[in-house]
Design an enzyme around this catalytic site. Structure first.
Site, PDB file in Angstrom:
ATOM      1  N   THR A 194     -25.906   3.436 -15.774  1.00 41.25           N
ATOM      2  CA  THR A 194     -25.008   4.249 -15.146  1.00 41.25           C
ATOM      3  C   THR A 194     -25.451   5.021 -13.751  1.00 41.25           C
ATOM      4  OG1 THR A 194     -25.338   5.800 -16.775  1.00 41.25           O
ATOM      5  CG2 THR A 194     -23.698   4.373 -17.008  1.00 41.25           C
ATOM      6  N   GLU A 195     -26.740   5.048 -13.448  1.00 41.53           N
ATOM      7  CA  GLU A 195     -27.454   5.610 -12.396  1.00 41.53           C
ATOM      8  C   GLU A 195     -26.543   5.772 -11.289  1.00 41.53           C
ATOM      9  OE1 GLU A 195     -30.776   4.345 -15.183  1.00 41.53           O
ATOM     10  OE2 GLU A 195     -29.053   3.431 -14.387  1.00 41.53           O
ATOM     11  N   VAL A 196     -25.986   4.681 -10.588  1.00 40.02           N
ATOM     12  CA  VAL A 196     -25.516   4.795  -9.428  1.00 40.02           C
ATOM     13  C   VAL A 196     -24.107   5.767  -9.439  1.00 40.02           C
ATOM     14  CG1 VAL A 196     -26.233   2.689  -8.453  1.00 40.02           C
ATOM     15  CG2 VAL A 196     -23.902   2.947  -9.930  1.00 40.02           C
TER      16      VAL A 196
ATOM     17  N   PHE B  65     -27.897   8.451  -8.587  1.00 42.80           N
ATOM     18  CA  PHE B  65     -29.477   8.186  -8.764  1.00 42.80           C
ATOM     19  C   PHE B  65     -29.392   6.605  -8.654  1.00 42.80           C
ATOM     20  CE2 PHE B  65     -32.910   8.044 -11.909  1.00 42.80           C
ATOM     21  CZ  PHE B  65     -33.822   8.601 -11.122  1.00 42.80           C
TER      22      PHE B  65
END
Length: 259
Positions: free
Chosen positions: A135-137, A141
């Site tokens: 889920t970083e985006v 991130f």
């Protein structure tokens, strides 16, 4: 050995590393990353350990980076963040290159860095209710380190879908994509993982497992001819190993060999 954020036990040649921050959904911070590196070093050095099981205590396998940890990183300089990132990089590489087989037992959600840990394991089994993803985006991130391994594991196309959308997928979808090995009912997963670990311990040569894992990890980096030559050299070297001699003798004599 005593740890603050994980539990480490050994039984019947299987080391179990359990993330133990259930109140934080086993979220990663600098100290937990350091303890994971130490736990895997201990397992690597222990001749009595043949297989490592990685799991999480509580409802989640691992929820990714701890929020307080993320807030702290915002105050860091570039060099400080690079140093910190390299610690996680080393953990990922040490799991990927460990001479022993690593099995993920995923009994809850595995998100962002938590899903990264699952990605690195040789075999991984999840309960049907588990959601997995990077889920970083969604928080500005990037899933930088795991991308290097995920592309190798499931290919560019499926990696793009997971890494760019940041969506969580079901365990069934993760298995279909090749991210995990299989989906096991919650009431059966512990016994299933224990059975797989036990079979690796008793039915396969430690040297053969080590060399095969190393071959899988390196062959994609080599041109076809170089890969074949490397495989031939490993083949020849393994034929002279004591494990191979024992295994072939047992096969020819129709004897059951317990490794």
């Amino acid at each position: 050995m005593a740890f603050s954020f994980l539990q480490y036990t050994v039984s019947d040649r299987v080391a179990t590393i359990a993330l133990n921050r259930p109140e934080k959904r086993n979220a990663l911070n600098g100290l937990l990353v350091a303890e994971l590196r130490e736990a895997f070093r201990v397992a690597a050095a222990d001749d009595a350990v043949k297989v490592v099981v990685l799991k999480g205590n509580g409802e989640a396998f691992c929820a990714g980076a701890d929020l307080e940890y993320l807030q702290q990183l915002q105050q860091n300089t570039y060099d400080e963040n690079l140093t910190d990132s390299r610690e996680l990089m080393q953990l990922f590489r040490e799991i990927y290159e460990l001479d022993k087989i690593v099995i993920a037992q995923v009994e809850g959600h595995a998100v962002a860095g938590g899903c990264g840990l699952v990605t690195l394991c040789d075999l991984s089994y999840a309960v049907p209710s588990a959601l997995l993803g990077y889920t970083e985006v969604k928080i500005g991130f990037i899933p930088a380190l795991v991308a290097v391994f995920l592309v190798r594991k499931i290919g560019e196309g499926r990696s793009r879908e997971l890494l760019l959308t940041g969506k969580l997928v079901t365990a069934e979808k993760a298995a279909t994509d090749g991210l995990i090995t299989g989906v096991i009912p919650a009431g059966e997963i512990a016994a299933h993982v224990a059975k797989v670990a036990a079979s690796l311990c008793t039915e396969a040569s430690a040297n053969s497992l080590k060399v095969t894992k190393k071959l899988i990890g390196t062959v994609l980096d080599l041109p076809l001819q170089d890969g074949l030559l490397h495989a031939a050299e490993l083949n020849a070297a393994t034929r002279g190993h004591e494990d191979c001699k024992r295994g072939i003798a047992a096969f020819l004599n129709k004897e059951k060999l317990i490794w």
